[in-house]
Enzyme design. Structure first.
Site, PDB file in Angstrom:
ATOM      1  CG  ASN A   9      -0.301   4.061  27.628  1.00 23.99           C
ATOM      2  OD1 ASN A   9       0.831   3.650  27.833  1.00 23.99           O
ATOM      3  ND2 ASN A   9      -0.616   4.753  26.543  1.00 23.99           N
ATOM      4  CD  GLU A  36       2.812   4.376  24.360  1.00 29.37           C
ATOM      5  OE1 GLU A  36       3.782   4.939  23.830  1.00 29.37           O
ATOM      6  OE2 GLU A  36       2.063   4.941  25.186  1.00 29.37           O
ATOM      7  CE1 TYR A 107      -1.653   5.277  23.024  1.00 27.76           C
ATOM      8  CE2 TYR A 107      -0.470   4.021  21.356  1.00 27.76           C
ATOM      9  CZ  TYR A 107      -0.516   5.065  22.257  1.00 27.76           C
ATOM     10  OH  TYR A 107       0.564   5.904  22.379  1.00 27.76           O
ATOM     11  CG  ASP A 150      -3.964   6.578  26.138  1.00 29.11           C
ATOM     12  OD1 ASP A 150      -4.674   7.605  26.203  1.00 29.11           O
ATOM     13  OD2 ASP A 150      -2.728   6.617  25.993  1.00 29.11           O
ATOM     14  CG  ASN A 152      -3.610   9.715  23.692  1.00 34.46           C
ATOM     15  OD1 ASN A 152      -2.996  10.277  24.577  1.00 34.46           O
ATOM     16  ND2 ASN A 152      -3.138   8.678  23.037  1.00 34.46           N
ATOM     17  CG  ASP A 252       3.292   8.569  30.458  1.00 31.61           C
ATOM     18  OD1 ASP A 252       2.831   7.433  30.206  1.00 31.61           O
ATOM     19  OD2 ASP A 252       3.624   9.370  29.567  1.00 31.61           O
ATOM     20  CG  HIS A 253      -1.196   6.580  30.758  1.00 25.08           C
ATOM     21  ND1 HIS A 253      -2.342   7.121  30.230  1.00 25.08           N
ATOM     22  CD2 HIS A 253      -0.212   6.849  29.868  1.00 25.08           C
ATOM     23  CE1 HIS A 253      -2.062   7.697  29.073  1.00 25.08           C
ATOM     24  NE2 HIS A 253      -0.772   7.545  28.820  1.00 25.08           N
TER      25      HIS A 253
END
Length: 262
Positions: A9, A36, A107, A150, A152, A252-253
């Site tokens: 991501n 993303e 995603y 991702d 999530n 942040d990944h």
């Protein structure tokens, strides 16, 4: 012929093009799946990727939000995209390698802050997306396929920094974990990352809010590499390239890698 695949991501492929190029130069996966991307397809900066040998791409994009792409130095053909749960979002794209393996890049919606669809529309969208994935795999059983992205959701207790504290936090709630398990079962998917790394804490995401993400290490494994049972045993050498989270202007990944002997 073996090939190495990575999923990441990127949180804006245009903003973070420099670290995508850095990853390609330093780690050299054959296929890189990004989520993303936050870009229309015609605005994705492909010249730098092509200069490194990544001349093949399939993508599903939209302005400012969502967006998924599969970048490859191996020949690939577009294998379609699907609007799961009819959200009108660019959250899925698929590509097929010359060896017949199909790669699905997802995603999954993050789901907002409250794990209650009655008060949080985004959480309902997430559950609906997962339900649609499950039903699609029941109707069209995948073969010779890899699913990455991702998703999530951190499904296992050791996929989060504190299982008990996160049981009511979106991404690790029982209803999400159960929904993801149903998706996995419906498509005969094997979690390749955990097949290769069966024990211990393992994370791929650390919040931007953490003052020192590496020291605090309050992570979650939100990013996944799965394969159908007919090819899952060929997957090996899985790893999270954790230090990438510490690069300049990072996502942040961190990216997850796996190699397949197919």
């Amino acid at each position: 012929m073996p090939f190495t695949l990575a999923t990441w991501n990127i949180n804006s492929v245009r903003l973070r093009e420099p670290i995508v190029l850095k990853l390609l130069q330093e780690e050299a996966p054959d296929v890189l799946c990004l989520q993303e991307c936050k870009s229309p397809v015609d605005k994705i900066p492909t010249e730098g990727f092509a200069a490194l040998g990544y001349t093949h791409m399939v993508a599903n994009g939209q302005k400012g939000y969502n967006g998924v792409m599969i970048l490859s130095r191996l020949p690939i053909v577009d294998a379609g995209r699907h609007d799961f749960a009819n959200l009108g979002h660019a959250r899925h794209v698929a590509a097929r390698l010359e060896n017949g393996v199909t790669i699905h890049n997802h995603y999954v919606p993050a789901g907002g802050d409250k794990p209650d669809r009655e008060v949080n529309e985004k959480f309902g969208q997430k559950l609906d997306y997962l339900t649609d994935m499950r039903d699609d795999f029941h109707a069209n059983r995948p073969e010779r396929s890899i699913l990455v992205g991702d998703l999530n959701i951190a499904p296992r207790e050791d996929d989060v920094w504190d299982h008990k504290k996160l049981l009511k936090v979106v991404s690790h709630t029982p209803i999400e974990v159960e929904a993801l398990a149903e998706v996995q079962e419906s498509g005969n998917w094997v979690d390749v990352t955990r097949a290769n790394i069966p024990e211990g804490k393992l994370y791929s995401w650390w919040s931007y809010r953490a003052r020192d993400w590496d020291v605090a290490d309050k992570g979650r494994r939100l990013d996944h590499v799965w394969a159908t049972t007919d090819i899952a045993a060929s997957g090996h050498s899985s790893r999270v390239v954790r230090h990438v989270r510490g690069w300049e202007k990072p996502s942040d990944h961190a990216p997850i890698f796996a190699t397949f002997d197919l």
